[in-house]
Write an enzyme that holds these catalytic residues in place. Structure first.
Site, short mmCIF file in Angstrom:
data_model
loop_
_atom_site.label_atom_id
_atom_site.label_comp_id
_atom_site.label_asym_id
_atom_site.label_seq_id
_atom_site.Cartn_x
_atom_site.Cartn_y
_atom_site.Cartn_z
NE ARG A 81 -3.82 -2.19 2.01
CZ ARG A 81 -3.60 -3.13 2.89
NH1 ARG A 81 -2.80 -2.91 3.90
NH2 ARG A 81 -4.19 -4.29 2.78
CB VAL A 82 3.23 2.84 1.92
CG1 VAL A 82 2.01 3.21 2.71
CG2 VAL A 82 3.98 1.72 2.60
#
Ligand code: ATP
Ligand code: MG
Length: 506
Positions: free
Chosen positions: A364-365
């Site tokens: 997600r990052v």
């Protein structure tokens, strides 16, 4: 009839008269011991999580503070602790050795050396449990952590300070991904901590040997709490490992921590909780089992400049049963982490290794930390693979497929082959980029499937021998501009030609 006040007064008087046998604030007396759990009378001022000392110098940690007893887990061997022994407060919480000298060492769940490398001179002591860095101490994840694993760096990139879960059934290469990532930190100025929880001692010895052979022990510390350690020690191991990492993070360094694995950690905690007679909930885990892992993983961070710019990247591992990712501990840890690498046992057994499922895995990052060059060569990968698997399952049932479908399938087979790699391969980022470059510009389509990996090695060797200047250009900023792409294409065209002449004679 007595008035209520009178009853209360009478009870108060009675309480006053009771001769409290165990009213000692600083010391206590053992009244039951077994399974690594000791119940103590006294110690009325002890704090939760405080380290206590038994008569034989064994240490313990106070976990249950009840009205008339204290539940303590023994950190070590409980065989010499007897009923009526004294227990003393230490006014400390559990601490571990930290410092640069830990690199290259194997330590136990309390940070004490258990290898044969002699005395350990430590820089400092750090508390095993510490509050995670606050929001104001952090900055966003924007530096890549190269795993050197093609399928991960291209599609599920990891950034420094990120928490990425490695999840899969038993024997699907979970540990291998962690170890390979450690090996690829060589020369990257990243310190590594490998925490082994509840594993066979022989397995961990094998891991240490692999790391040593690959020159990775120089910057790695192994925290080992094997299967025959008490549940208390297995419970402490990841916190100790995290504290060792925190020391380096506080010095402004980047650290990678691998927790192998948190399923066994949760089981150890369940054992302790049941022995302490805490109420059990779902799957017999205690109600605070979420906090067990959230407080551990929240300590991974990318600190901002004011706090020295250090980071801890955490790769926790979870073992699933038959690919079930909806069980209790699994869903907890998925929700705490910033993404997961899902390992598929069918893929693993059919030889597609590393068996990372590109459809179910997410980061997600990490993509904000991916290099421009990597973005350029891998932008369409996920889609290519998804299309390939979909068409493949169709094509299985029909004999004649149209040309376009066949082309996609042929390409997919080659791409899948290209994404395979061994369990302990060191691959620098420029070479990973080159590997994916040959997919992006379709050079792999000119070769047979069996030749993809030999061709890849050929390309890497050729670049290392004859095109150091181009590698330097890639390494400068990991940026591919028009000019560089043209130069690379020219080289690749020649290499494909050479390779074909060498192997196919045309
Ligand atoms: P466990 O559930 O027992 O902890 P695991 O999921 O951690 O297993 P590993 O121990 O990493 O799996 O790998 C299992 C076996 O597969 C090992 O013998 C390892 O060497 C091999 N293996 C793992 N990854 C690869 C790979 N990419 N290529 C070839 N072999 C691999
Ligand atoms: Mg393993």
């Amino acid at each position: 009839m007595e008035k209520t006040e009178q009853i209360i007064q009478r009870l108060k008087d009675r309480i006053q008269q009771v001769d409290w046998e165990f009213n000692d604030l600083e010391t206590g007396t053992v009244f039951s011991v077994g399974d690594g759990i000791v119940f103590v009378r006294g110690l009325r001022d002890v704090l939760s999580g405080e380290l206590v000392r038994f008569e034989d110098d064994t240490l313990g940690m106070a976990l249950n503070l009840e009205e008339n007893q204290v539940g303590i887990i023994v950190l070590g061997d409980d065989t010499n602790i007897k009923e009526d022994d004294s227990v003393y407060r230490t006014n400390h919480i559990v601490q571990t050795n930290v410092g640069d000298n830990l690199a290259g060492r194997v330590v136990d769940a309390l940070g004490m050396p258990i290898d044969e490398a002699g005395e350990l001179v430590v820089a400092d002591q750090y508390p095993a449990e510490r509050r995670a860095p606050t929001v104001m101490m952090r900055r966003s994840v924007d530096q890549p952590l190269f795993t050197g694993i093609k399928i991960i760096d291209s599609m599920i990139p990891i950034g420094k300070g990120q928490r990425e879960l490695i999840i899969g059934d038993r024997q699907t290469g979970k540990t291998a991904i962690g170890i390979n990532t450690i090996i690829n930190q060589k020369g990257q100025n990243v310190k590594c901590v490998y925490v082994a929880i509840g594993q066979k001692a022989s397995t961990v010895a094998q891991v240490v040997e692999t790391l040593r052979q690959n020159g990775a022990m120089d910057y790695t510390v192994v925290v080992n709490s094997p299967a025959d350690d008490s549940a208390a020690m297995q419970y402490m191991a990841p916190y100790t490992g995290c504290a060792i990492a925190e020391y380096w993070m506080d010095q402004g360094e980047d650290v990678l921590v691998i927790y192998d694995d948190l399923s066994k950690h949760a089981v150890a905690y369940r054992t302790i909780s049941l022995l302490l007679k805490r109420p059990s909930g779902r799957e017999a885990y205690p109600g605070d089992v979420f906090y067990l892992h959230s407080r551990l993983l929240e300590r991974a961070a990318q600190l901002n400049e004011r706090y020295g710019d250090g980071s801890i990247t955490a790769l926790p591992i979870i073992e699933t049963q038959l690919g079930d990712i909806s069980s209790y501990i699994t869903t907890n840890v998925i929700s705490i982490t910033d993404g997961q690498l899902f390992l598929d046992s069918n893929a693993f057994n059919s030889g597609r290794r590393p068996a990372v499922d590109s459809g179910l895995s997410v980061s997600r990052v990490g993509s904000s930390a991916q290099t421009q060059a990597m973005k350029h060569v891998s932008a369409s990968l996920k889609l290519e693979l998804a299309t390939y698997y979909e068409l493949l399952s169709f094509a299985q049932y029909s004999s004649d497929v149209d040309e376009e479908t066949q082309r996609i399938i042929d390409h997919g087979a080659r791409l899948t082959e290209l994404l395979k790699q061994g369990a302990t391969t060191y691959l620098s980022h420029d070479l990973v980029i080159l590997s994916l470059f040959m997919n992006r510009y379709k050079y792999i389509d000119e070769l047979e499937v069996k030749d993809i990996r030999p061709f890849e090695s050929f390309v890497h060797d050729q670049f290392k021998q004859n095109h150091q200047d181009l590698l330097a250009e890639i390494n400068a900023e990991y940026k591919l501009d028009e000019q560089l792409i043209e130069k690379l294409k020219t080289v690749f065209e020649q290499l494909v030609k050479d390779y074909k002449v060498n192997t196919y004679g045309r």
